[in-house]
Design an enzyme around this catalytic site. Structure first.
Site, short mmCIF file in Angstrom:
data_model
loop_
_atom_site.label_atom_id
_atom_site.label_comp_id
_atom_site.label_asym_id
_atom_site.label_seq_id
_atom_site.Cartn_x
_atom_site.Cartn_y
_atom_site.Cartn_z
N TYR A 1 0.82 -1.21 0.00
CA TYR A 1 0.00 0.00 0.00
C TYR A 1 0.86 1.26 0.00
CZ TYR A 1 -3.74 -3.22 1.56
OH TYR A 1 -4.63 -4.27 1.68
N HIS B 1 0.00 -12.05 1.84
CA HIS B 1 -0.94 -11.23 1.09
C HIS B 1 -1.40 -11.97 -0.16
CE1 HIS B 1 -1.85 -6.73 -0.05
NE2 HIS B 1 -2.91 -7.51 -0.17
#
Length: 343
Positions: A53, A107
């Site tokens: 991110y 992830h």
């Protein structure tokens, strides 16, 4: 008052109202830090981010330096090799200004990492835990089968998966199986990527599941204020809100883009995760923002689609993304010309 949730065997307890820090990468640093600190002052103690991110981790580090013991931080690595795992972990620790991460998550891995599987990935988690750099091992996914495999393995302490009142029976069963396995459940996409516009109904629905911690993606202070208001006055699933849930389920049944963005990037530079659901967005939110010259230019890129199929192959929900793009583009042009209504 909002209830608290304990994330399975981790023992981590949080108000059932957590901060998803993906969107703060789109805010300037001063705004992001102010919002994050206000979230803590309002009672939020759990923050979810990821190495992927961009500067989200850095903004959390700036916001919460010197008060690490007062919050819980979950972050993620998309590493596919031990070398990248350690590189990601050390960068995350540096950016977050901490010496440990409460929950470190794989992830959206393509497989369920296990000890002895030859990848060395799960062994990295165990070693990081032994070193005290992480406290709990988690995993995120968007594919139901892969998520089920991770739950059944007994190797993970938390699962992060999309969950909202638009979830189907399989996703609801996944939540229940996590509870049975004493595994924490972190709900991403609790507003279905912006398609759910009644946050009170979304909040009240998830509150029915006492093992689910929703991660609300927050970018603006007005969004934060909305969720902080639920700390003292938690919405209940009234008859009116149940009617909203049922109406949305009818309107959003079938195939629709969830806006996860895993189909990106597009070789033709189409903003797929917005364009493939434009018809829904424009009818479920104030439409003006989707009719600007910039939005029109974004939608016009669909005409450049080469039908390469890459987006279709990467969609975790198995959608025919090129067909969705074409359908949304045709509808958008009708709206602009006045041939179609907003609602």
């Amino acid at each position: 008052m909002v209830r608290t949730v304990t994330l399975g065997s981790t023992g981590i307890t949080s108000p059932q109202n957590a901060f998803g820090a993906l969107p703060v990468q789109r805010a300037d640093t001063e705004t992001a830090v102010r919002i994050l600190r206000k979230a803590y002052e309002g009672g939020m103690t759990f923050y979810d981010t990821a190495r992927a991110y961009s500067d989200s981790e850095e903004k959390l580090g700036l916001a919460f330096g010197g008060m690490r013991d007062k919050i819980h931080i979950a972050t993620k690595t998309a590493a596919r090799s031990p070398e990248q795992f350690w590189r990601d972990l050390n960068i995350s620790l540096e950016k977050l200004k901490t010496d440990y991460i409460d929950i470190y998550q794989f992830h959206w891995p393509s497989v369920c990492y296990r000890p002895g599987d030859g990848t060395g990935m799960y062994e990295c988690m165990l070693e990081a835990k032994r070193q005290g750099k992480i406290r709990h091992i988690g995993v995120t996914n968007h594919v139901l089968g892969a998520a089920r495999e991770c739950v059944a393995s007994g190797l993970y302490e938390t699962l992060q998966f999309p969950f909202s009142y638009l979830s189907d029976d399989g996703e609801i069963e996944l939540v229940k199986s996590c509870k049975e396995a004493n595994m924490g459940f972190l709900a991403m996409k609790a507003l279905a990527g912006g398609l759910i516009t009644d946050s009170a109904a979304a909040f009240a629905y998830i509150a029915r599941y006492d093992n689910v911690l929703p991660i609300w993606g927050i970018q603006r202070e007005s969004e934060l204020d909305e969720f902080l208001s639920y700390m003292d006055d938690a919405p209940e699933l009234t008859g009116e809100r149940e009617a909203t849930v049922e109406r949305d389920r009818r309107e959003l049944s079938g195939e629709f883009c969830r806006g996860c963005g895993y189909c990106m990037p597009c070789p033709a530079e189409i903003t797929i995760h917005l364009c493939a659901r434009m018809s829904l967005l424009i009818r479920r939110a104030p439409p003006a923002g989707f009719l600007t010259p910039e939005s029109q230019a974004m939608m016009n890129k669909i005409a450049d689609c080469t039908q390469c199929g890459l987006c279709r192959g990467k969609c975790p929900y198995g959608l025919d993304t090129p067909a969705l793009l074409a359908k949304n583009y045709a509808d958008y042009k009708k709206i602009l010309s006045g041939e179609a209504e907003f609602s």
